[in-house]
Scaffold this motif. Structure first.
Motif, PDB file in Angstrom:
ATOM      1  N   GLU A 191       7.935 147.388 108.375  1.00  0.00           N
ATOM      2  CA  GLU A 191       7.948 147.921 109.734  1.00  0.00           C
ATOM      3  C   GLU A 191       7.471 149.373 109.753  1.00  0.00           C
ATOM      4  N   ALA A 192       7.875 150.161 108.773  1.00  0.00           N
ATOM      5  CA  ALA A 192       7.490 151.572 108.741  1.00  0.00           C
ATOM      6  C   ALA A 192       5.970 151.724 108.661  1.00  0.00           C
ATOM      7  N   VAL A 193       5.334 150.934 107.807  1.00  0.00           N
ATOM      8  CA  VAL A 193       3.882 150.982 107.679  1.00  0.00           C
ATOM      9  C   VAL A 193       3.210 150.325 108.884  1.00  0.00           C
ATOM     10  N   HIS A 194       3.707 149.164 109.242  1.00  0.00           N
ATOM     11  CA  HIS A 194       3.177 148.345 110.326  1.00  0.00           C
ATOM     12  C   HIS A 194       3.154 149.121 111.639  1.00  0.00           C
ATOM     13  N   GLN A 195       4.238 149.811 111.977  1.00  0.00           N
ATOM     14  CA  GLN A 195       4.338 150.516 113.248  1.00  0.00           C
ATOM     15  C   GLN A 195       3.547 151.819 113.243  1.00  0.00           C
ATOM     16  N   GLU A 196       3.410 152.437 112.088  1.00  0.00           N
ATOM     17  CA  GLU A 196       2.821 153.771 112.037  1.00  0.00           C
ATOM     18  C   GLU A 196       1.304 153.758 112.165  1.00  0.00           C
ATOM     19  N   TYR A 197       0.654 152.819 111.494  1.00  0.00           N
ATOM     20  CA  TYR A 197      -0.790 152.926 111.331  1.00  0.00           C
ATOM     21  C   TYR A 197      -1.616 151.916 112.121  1.00  0.00           C
ATOM     22  N   ASN A 198      -1.022 150.864 112.639  1.00  0.00           N
ATOM     23  CA  ASN A 198      -1.792 149.798 113.246  1.00  0.00           C
ATOM     24  C   ASN A 198      -1.863 149.899 114.766  1.00  0.00           C
ATOM     25  N   SER A 199      -2.955 149.396 115.326  1.00  0.00           N
ATOM     26  CA  SER A 199      -3.108 149.331 116.776  1.00  0.00           C
ATOM     27  C   SER A 199      -2.148 148.287 117.341  1.00  0.00           C
ATOM     28  N   SER A 200      -1.965 148.299 118.651  1.00  0.00           N
ATOM     29  CA  SER A 200      -1.051 147.337 119.275  1.00  0.00           C
ATOM     30  C   SER A 200      -1.537 145.904 119.053  1.00  0.00           C
ATOM     31  N   LEU A 201      -2.848 145.662 119.084  1.00  0.00           N
ATOM     32  CA  LEU A 201      -3.358 144.311 118.867  1.00  0.00           C
ATOM     33  C   LEU A 201      -3.058 143.843 117.452  1.00  0.00           C
ATOM     34  N   VAL A 202      -3.263 144.711 116.468  1.00  0.00           N
ATOM     35  CA  VAL A 202      -2.989 144.330 115.079  1.00  0.00           C
ATOM     36  C   VAL A 202      -1.494 144.086 114.878  1.00  0.00           C
ATOM     37  N   LYS A 203      -0.652 144.885 115.519  1.00  0.00           N
ATOM     38  CA  LYS A 203       0.791 144.668 115.430  1.00  0.00           C
ATOM     39  C   LYS A 203       1.164 143.283 115.951  1.00  0.00           C
ATOM     40  N   ILE A 204       0.570 142.911 117.084  1.00  0.00           N
ATOM     41  CA  ILE A 204       0.843 141.589 117.663  1.00  0.00           C
ATOM     42  C   ILE A 204       0.377 140.493 116.711  1.00  0.00           C
ATOM     43  N   CYS A 205      -0.826 140.644 116.157  1.00  0.00           N
ATOM     44  CA  CYS A 205      -1.362 139.631 115.240  1.00  0.00           C
ATOM     45  C   CYS A 205      -0.496 139.505 113.989  1.00  0.00           C
ATOM     46  N   ASN A 206      -0.078 140.643 113.436  1.00  0.00           N
ATOM     47  CA  ASN A 206       0.779 140.617 112.250  1.00  0.00           C
ATOM     48  C   ASN A 206       2.056 139.832 112.509  1.00  0.00           C
ATOM     49  N   LEU A 207       2.702 140.126 113.639  1.00  0.00           N
ATOM     50  CA  LEU A 207       3.974 139.473 113.946  1.00  0.00           C
ATOM     51  C   LEU A 207       3.786 137.981 114.167  1.00  0.00           C
ATOM     52  N   LEU A 208       2.777 137.596 114.937  1.00  0.00           N
ATOM     53  CA  LEU A 208       2.540 136.173 115.188  1.00  0.00           C
ATOM     54  C   LEU A 208       2.231 135.441 113.887  1.00  0.00           C
ATOM     55  N   TYR A 209       1.486 136.082 113.002  1.00  0.00           N
ATOM     56  CA  TYR A 209       1.142 135.453 111.725  1.00  0.00           C
ATOM     57  C   TYR A 209       2.388 135.231 110.871  1.00  0.00           C
ATOM     58  N   LEU A 210       3.272 136.216 110.846  1.00  0.00           N
ATOM     59  CA  LEU A 210       4.489 136.096 110.038  1.00  0.00           C
ATOM     60  C   LEU A 210       5.456 135.066 110.611  1.00  0.00           C
ATOM     61  N   LEU A 211       5.481 134.940 111.943  1.00  0.00           N
ATOM     62  CA  LEU A 211       6.436 134.036 112.574  1.00  0.00           C
ATOM     63  C   LEU A 211       5.921 132.604 112.668  1.00  0.00           C
ATOM     64  N   ALA A 212       4.605 132.431 112.639  1.00  0.00           N
ATOM     65  CA  ALA A 212       4.041 131.084 112.752  1.00  0.00           C
ATOM     66  C   ALA A 212       4.380 130.278 111.505  1.00  0.00           C
ATOM     67  N   SER A 213       4.782 129.021 111.721  1.00  0.00           N
ATOM     68  CA  SER A 213       5.164 128.173 110.587  1.00  0.00           C
ATOM     69  C   SER A 213       4.432 126.844 110.707  1.00  0.00           C
ATOM     70  N   PRO A 214       3.304 126.663 109.994  1.00  0.00           N
ATOM     71  CA  PRO A 214       2.571 125.406 110.042  1.00  0.00           C
ATOM     72  C   PRO A 214       3.475 124.227 109.680  1.00  0.00           C
ATOM     73  N   PRO A 215       3.240 123.022 110.250  1.00  0.00           N
ATOM     74  CA  PRO A 215       2.059 122.687 111.035  1.00  0.00           C
ATOM     75  C   PRO A 215       2.185 122.971 112.535  1.00  0.00           C
ATOM     76  N   SER A 216       3.382 123.235 113.042  1.00  0.00           N
ATOM     77  CA  SER A 216       3.541 123.356 114.493  1.00  0.00           C
ATOM     78  C   SER A 216       3.004 124.682 115.020  1.00  0.00           C
ATOM     79  N   CYS A 217       3.311 125.796 114.321  1.00  0.00           N
ATOM     80  CA  CYS A 217       2.852 127.126 114.726  1.00  0.00           C
ATOM     81  C   CYS A 217       3.247 127.460 116.165  1.00  0.00           C
ATOM     82  N   THR A 218       4.394 126.958 116.604  1.00  0.00           N
ATOM     83  CA  THR A 218       4.880 127.228 117.954  1.00  0.00           C
ATOM     84  C   THR A 218       6.068 128.166 117.885  1.00  0.00           C
ATOM     85  N   LEU A 219       6.027 129.260 118.634  1.00  0.00           N
ATOM     86  CA  LEU A 219       7.071 130.278 118.621  1.00  0.00           C
ATOM     87  C   LEU A 219       7.856 130.210 119.914  1.00  0.00           C
ATOM     88  N   ASP A 220       9.161 129.989 119.813  1.00  0.00           N
ATOM     89  CA  ASP A 220      10.024 129.955 120.985  1.00  0.00           C
ATOM     90  C   ASP A 220      10.619 131.335 121.208  1.00  0.00           C
TER      91      ASP A 220
END
Length: 219
Positions: free
Chosen positions: A136-165
């Motif tokens: 979080e310290a690195v993620h929040q400090e250096y990345n743009s808002s779009l990259v932050k969103i992509c990082n979080l969605l990537y970490l939370l997505a769990s194939p094969p469904s990849c659906t986040l509630d």
């Protein structure tokens, strides 16, 4: 290699019978109840039997920063014997009816000192939690808002469904972003065909394209 986790569950499931055999109090929290009084030190530990809780900080600006979620089979907060001032600014709230085994610090200390396996798992759990906070310290400090969103969605997505509630409010809280920033970022990902959104739900349609927008510490 372990990746950062925002959801903690089943970390201590193997110790459930052990916990039940030691002094404890069974507690049930309704949705919206706090596991301990905000503004007070964490004087109790909870092994979650069912339900889930969210751990967050309310900033003086009025924004809420969600730190982590905790579900069945885990212990929260972690066991320690120090008083940290930051804990007075943190809160843990039940997201649904949540049943727990509640331990005082001395009660958990007795179990910790009597079981090498439990003490090792406590250290492992803290290592995982520190990994999240360092990310979080690195993620929040250096990345743009779009990259932050992509990082979080990537970490939370769990194939094969990849659906986040998750609601957009929860996502904004996890990322420390405004709703405007989040809405703009999700809109861009929708326009690229990477995600689709519905009420309280986000579906990752193309994980490989999402990964191309993530930062290296996530991948």
């Amino acid at each position: 290699m372990l990746t950062p986790r925002y959801f903690f569950s089943d970390d201590f499931r193997q110790f459930e019978a052990f916990f039940l055999s030691h002094p404890h109090t069974e507690r049930t929290f309704r949705k919206g109840d706090f596991l301990w009084e905000p503004g007070r030190p964490c004087e109790r530990l909870h092994y979650i039997l069912s339900g889930a809780a969210v751990h967050y900080a309310d900033h003086e600006s009025g924004r809420r920063k969600i730190i982590s979620f905790h579900g069945a089979g885990t212990v929260f907060p972690g066991y320690h014997r120090s008083d940290f001032k930051i804990e007075l600014s943190l809160a843990t709230e039940a997201l649904s009816e949540t049943r727990t085994l509640e331990f005082t610090v001395p009660q958990f200390q007795e179990m910790f000192e009597s079981s090498n396996a439990l003490s090792e798992q406590v250290v492992n759990w803290y290592s995982t939690y520190v990994n999240l906070l360092l990310f979080e310290a690195v993620h929040q400090e250096y990345n743009s808002s779009l990259v932050k969103i992509c990082n979080l969605l990537y970490l939370l997505a769990s194939p094969p469904s990849c659906t986040l509630d998750l609601t957009q409010e929860e996502l904004a809280g996890l990322l420390g972003l405004s709703r405007v920033q989040l809405t703009r970022g999700l809109g861009e990902l929708r326009s690229r065909g990477i995600i689709s959104t519905a009420r309280h739900r986000i579906r990752v349609l193309d994980l490989s394209l999402l990964a191309e927008l993530c930062s290296s510490e996530t991948l």
